[in-house]
Design a protein around this motif. Structure first.
Motif, mmCIF file in Angstrom:
data_model
loop_
_atom_site.group_PDB
_atom_site.id
_atom_site.type_symbol
_atom_site.label_atom_id
_atom_site.label_comp_id
_atom_site.label_asym_id
_atom_site.label_seq_id
_atom_site.Cartn_x
_atom_site.Cartn_y
_atom_site.Cartn_z
ATOM 1 N N THR A 219 39.555 89.889 80.245
ATOM 2 C CA THR A 219 39.557 91.103 80.126
ATOM 3 C C THR A 219 38.871 91.879 81.186
ATOM 4 O OG1 THR A 219 37.660 90.693 78.392
ATOM 5 C CG2 THR A 219 39.989 90.882 77.731
ATOM 6 N N SER A 220 37.875 91.276 82.041
ATOM 7 C CA SER A 220 36.919 91.801 82.585
ATOM 8 C C SER A 220 36.535 91.136 83.859
ATOM 9 C CB SER A 220 35.566 92.155 81.799
ATOM 10 O OG SER A 220 34.678 92.742 82.522
ATOM 11 N N ALA A 221 36.025 91.926 84.932
ATOM 12 C CA ALA A 221 35.633 91.175 86.265
ATOM 13 C C ALA A 221 34.641 91.742 86.725
ATOM 14 C CB ALA A 221 36.785 90.801 87.004
ATOM 15 N N THR A 222 33.577 91.324 87.445
ATOM 16 C CA THR A 222 32.721 92.188 88.106
ATOM 17 C C THR A 222 32.691 91.900 89.662
ATOM 18 O OG1 THR A 222 31.122 90.336 87.202
ATOM 19 C CG2 THR A 222 30.725 92.493 86.637
ATOM 20 N N LEU A 223 32.808 92.798 90.160
ATOM 21 C CA LEU A 223 33.194 93.050 91.754
ATOM 22 C C LEU A 223 31.913 93.151 92.852
ATOM 23 C CD1 LEU A 223 35.447 93.669 93.775
ATOM 24 C CD2 LEU A 223 35.753 95.928 93.113
ATOM 25 N N MET A 224 32.321 92.446 93.644
ATOM 26 C CA MET A 224 31.041 92.267 94.715
ATOM 27 C C MET A 224 31.054 93.132 95.888
ATOM 28 S SD MET A 224 31.042 88.099 94.739
ATOM 29 C CE MET A 224 29.429 87.738 95.418
ATOM 30 N N SER B 237 17.643 101.722 95.101
ATOM 31 C CA SER B 237 18.483 102.217 96.055
ATOM 32 C C SER B 237 19.712 101.122 96.490
ATOM 33 C CB SER B 237 17.737 102.492 97.346
ATOM 34 O OG SER B 237 16.480 103.451 97.223
ATOM 35 N N GLU B 238 19.481 99.835 96.652
ATOM 36 C CA GLU B 238 20.594 99.096 96.792
ATOM 37 C C GLU B 238 21.715 98.935 95.618
ATOM 38 O OE1 GLU B 238 23.040 96.398 98.928
ATOM 39 O OE2 GLU B 238 21.302 97.690 99.648
ATOM 40 N N ALA B 239 20.985 99.037 94.626
ATOM 41 C CA ALA B 239 21.936 98.899 93.574
ATOM 42 C C ALA B 239 22.864 100.182 93.453
ATOM 43 C CB ALA B 239 21.435 98.849 92.225
ATOM 44 N N ILE B 240 22.114 101.189 93.607
ATOM 45 C CA ILE B 240 23.004 102.505 93.778
ATOM 46 C C ILE B 240 24.122 102.390 94.769
ATOM 47 C CG2 ILE B 240 22.788 104.847 94.010
ATOM 48 C CD1 ILE B 240 20.140 104.884 92.779
ATOM 49 N N ALA B 241 23.579 101.933 96.121
ATOM 50 C CA ALA B 241 24.539 101.726 97.245
ATOM 51 C C ALA B 241 25.955 100.974 96.578
ATOM 52 C CB ALA B 241 24.144 101.458 98.360
ATOM 53 N N GLN B 242 25.542 99.864 96.030
ATOM 54 C CA GLN B 242 26.988 99.015 95.777
ATOM 55 C C GLN B 242 27.660 99.535 94.588
ATOM 56 O OE1 GLN B 242 25.479 94.632 95.203
ATOM 57 N NE2 GLN B 242 23.833 94.954 96.613
ATOM 58 N N ILE B 243 26.894 100.328 93.633
ATOM 59 C CA ILE B 243 27.838 100.927 92.545
ATOM 60 C C ILE B 243 28.656 101.940 93.250
ATOM 61 C CG2 ILE B 243 27.769 102.160 90.374
ATOM 62 C CD1 ILE B 243 24.845 100.762 89.826
ATOM 63 N N ARG B 244 27.974 102.824 94.182
ATOM 64 C CA ARG B 244 28.732 103.823 94.780
ATOM 65 C C ARG B 244 29.919 103.496 95.634
ATOM 66 N NH1 ARG B 244 23.854 108.244 95.263
ATOM 67 N NH2 ARG B 244 23.862 108.968 93.228
ATOM 68 N N LYS B 245 29.706 102.193 95.979
ATOM 69 C CA LYS B 245 30.939 101.686 97.115
ATOM 70 C C LYS B 245 32.001 101.375 96.031
ATOM 71 C CE LYS B 245 32.248 98.191 100.450
ATOM 72 N NZ LYS B 245 31.696 97.204 101.147
ATOM 73 N N LEU B 246 31.854 100.800 94.950
ATOM 74 C CA LEU B 246 33.119 100.944 94.126
ATOM 75 C C LEU B 246 33.701 102.090 93.548
ATOM 76 C CD1 LEU B 246 31.719 97.876 93.842
ATOM 77 C CD2 LEU B 246 32.519 97.709 91.655
ATOM 78 N N GLN B 247 32.711 102.927 93.178
ATOM 79 C CA GLN B 247 33.327 104.266 92.904
ATOM 80 C C GLN B 247 33.936 105.111 94.008
ATOM 81 O OE1 GLN B 247 29.549 105.841 91.348
ATOM 82 N NE2 GLN B 247 30.122 105.044 89.326
ATOM 83 N N ALA B 248 33.500 105.016 95.001
ATOM 84 C CA ALA B 248 34.175 105.478 96.407
ATOM 85 C C ALA B 248 35.715 104.931 96.320
ATOM 86 C CB ALA B 248 33.339 105.449 97.614
ATOM 87 N N ALA B 249 35.841 103.807 96.192
ATOM 88 C CA ALA B 249 37.106 103.157 96.169
ATOM 89 C C ALA B 249 37.984 103.217 94.913
ATOM 90 C CB ALA B 249 36.799 101.475 96.362
ATOM 91 N N GLU B 250 37.464 104.147 94.165
ATOM 92 C CA GLU B 250 38.268 104.598 92.924
ATOM 93 C C GLU B 250 38.108 103.759 91.803
ATOM 94 O OE1 GLU B 250 41.854 106.242 93.934
ATOM 95 O OE2 GLU B 250 41.086 107.905 95.372
ATOM 96 N N VAL B 251 37.296 102.871 91.983
ATOM 97 C CA VAL B 251 36.947 101.861 90.651
ATOM 98 C C VAL B 251 36.109 102.615 89.683
ATOM 99 C CG1 VAL B 251 36.110 99.502 90.156
ATOM 100 C CG2 VAL B 251 37.356 99.697 92.093
ATOM 101 N N ALA C 263 40.473 94.504 99.028
ATOM 102 C CA ALA C 263 41.713 93.965 98.484
ATOM 103 C C ALA C 263 41.550 93.895 96.955
ATOM 104 C CB ALA C 263 42.292 92.462 98.881
ATOM 105 N N ALA C 264 40.346 93.434 96.416
ATOM 106 C CA ALA C 264 40.267 93.241 94.971
ATOM 107 C C ALA C 264 40.074 94.845 94.326
ATOM 108 C CB ALA C 264 38.808 92.635 94.713
ATOM 109 N N ALA C 265 39.420 95.919 94.968
ATOM 110 C CA ALA C 265 39.483 96.927 94.318
ATOM 111 C C ALA C 265 40.807 97.575 94.419
ATOM 112 C CB ALA C 265 38.547 97.754 95.460
ATOM 113 N N ALA C 266 41.535 97.733 95.283
ATOM 114 C CA ALA C 266 42.981 97.925 95.340
ATOM 115 C C ALA C 266 43.695 97.158 94.367
ATOM 116 C CB ALA C 266 43.706 97.641 96.790
ATOM 117 N N GLU C 267 43.707 95.961 94.180
ATOM 118 C CA GLU C 267 44.445 95.409 93.206
ATOM 119 C C GLU C 267 44.225 95.631 91.557
ATOM 120 O OE1 GLU C 267 43.828 91.752 94.728
ATOM 121 O OE2 GLU C 267 45.474 91.676 96.134
ATOM 122 N N ALA C 268 42.791 95.965 91.597
ATOM 123 C CA ALA C 268 42.184 96.305 90.019
ATOM 124 C C ALA C 268 42.767 97.598 89.591
ATOM 125 C CB ALA C 268 40.729 96.199 90.144
ATOM 126 N N ILE C 269 42.891 98.741 90.480
ATOM 127 C CA ILE C 269 43.188 100.008 89.949
ATOM 128 C C ILE C 269 44.230 100.096 89.428
ATOM 129 C CG2 ILE C 269 43.669 102.355 91.310
ATOM 130 C CD1 ILE C 269 41.612 101.737 93.127
#
Length: 291
Positions: free
Chosen positions: A31-36, A107-121, A44-50
């Motif tokens: 039901t769930s996955a955590t994206l690196m 700061s690093e955690a925010i950058a990683q989270i925002r990368k996912l959000q920028a990919a529309e995840v 590819a993972a972000a695009a396939e998950a959307i």
């Protein structure tokens, strides 16, 4: 009836991991996955998950054994020379000695989270590579990062006693480590509650990382009491790309893939499968009806 989140870590690591995660989700057992954010197959993972709205996707925050999302000069203590420390032991030692500022972790955690959000995840939750957020000096800045980016849930990385008892054949040393780390559970829950984030009653499968097979999955699901639990797993196909990745989990990923397909459906009537987005708490403004 227990509520169960079946979460695959390392989404984005390789094409084979991505393929396994999506196949298991389509089969109704994951039901769930955590994206690196910094993995080679992130895009590819972000695009396939959307297009899969029923798959909850969290951010697998990496602070150990990898490279930062931020420029190295922005996190010189967290990632000296442009790389994180290679082992959790080295990371925790320097963390406790005050050599890693919490501001750099945030700061690093925010950058990683925002990368996912920028990919529309839509980021349903956070967890960390090697469960580093079980330590308060990591948890505090990671919780701050969650609040600043609108993420509302986080993994409870502590395995309950019933799950430890249901996990057979675990090495004594690893069993002792998991038990000792449980002493941090109360402090973890207090900090998460104060931050207003949601979490589970505990994670299962942590002790069995690398040895999680159908027998252990069945044992865990059979013993699972009422409550809200997360089954932590690392499925994948052991393809050529995985041979070039720094990981001890290779053949075991295919074993876990088959174990989920075999064991999870048998308990469909006893456990309600959900993802972290289903448990997220409303924001303070939403609670007041002003969102």
């Amino acid at each position: 009836m227990a509520q169960l989140i079946v979460n695959a870590d390392d989404f984005g690591l390789t094409a084979g991991v991505n393929e396994s995660v999506l196949a298991l989700h389509r089969a109704g057992v994951l039901t769930s996955a955590t994206l690196m954010a910094t993995a080679s197959h992130f895009g590819a993972a972000a695009a396939e998950a959307i297009p899969s709205p029923d798959l909850g996707v969290g951010c697998h925050v990496i602070l150990v054994d990898g490279t930062p999302e931020l420029p190295p000069e922005d996190v010189p203590n967290l990632a000296p020379g442009g790389r994180f420390r290679p082992t959790l032991g080295a990371f925790v030692t320097d963390l406790m000695l005050g050599r890693i500022p919490e501001g750099e972790i945030q700061s690093e955690a925010i950058a990683q989270i925002r990368k996912l959000q920028a990919a529309e995840v839509h980021v349903t939750h956070l967890d960390t590579h090697k469960h580093s957020h079980m330590f308060g000096r990591v948890l505090r800045p990671v919780l701050q990062a969650a609040m600043l980016t609108g993420v509302r849930a986080i993994r409870n990385p502590f395995e309950p006693e019933w799950a430890l008892a249901a996990t057979g054949n675990a090495p004594f040393t690893r069993r002792l480590q998991v038990k000792l780390l449980r002493t941090r559970r109360a402090g973890f829950l207090r900090m998460v509650h104060q931050a207003g984030l949601a979490t589970t009653d505990g994670a299962v499968g942590v002790l069995a990382t690398g040895t999680l097979d159908a027998k252990i999955v069945r044992s865990l699901l059979e013993a699972m009491p009422e409550g809200l639990w997360e089954l932590v797993c690392h499925p994948g196909y052991n393809d050529a790309a995985l041979a070039n990745v720094r990981t001890r989990l290779r053949e075991s990923r295919e074993v876990e893939h088959e174990a989920l397909l075999e064991a999870v459906p048998a308990f469909a009537g006893r456990h309600r499968l959900i993802h972290f987005g289903d448990i997220a708490r409303p924001t303070a403004s939403e609670q007041r009806g002003t969102a």
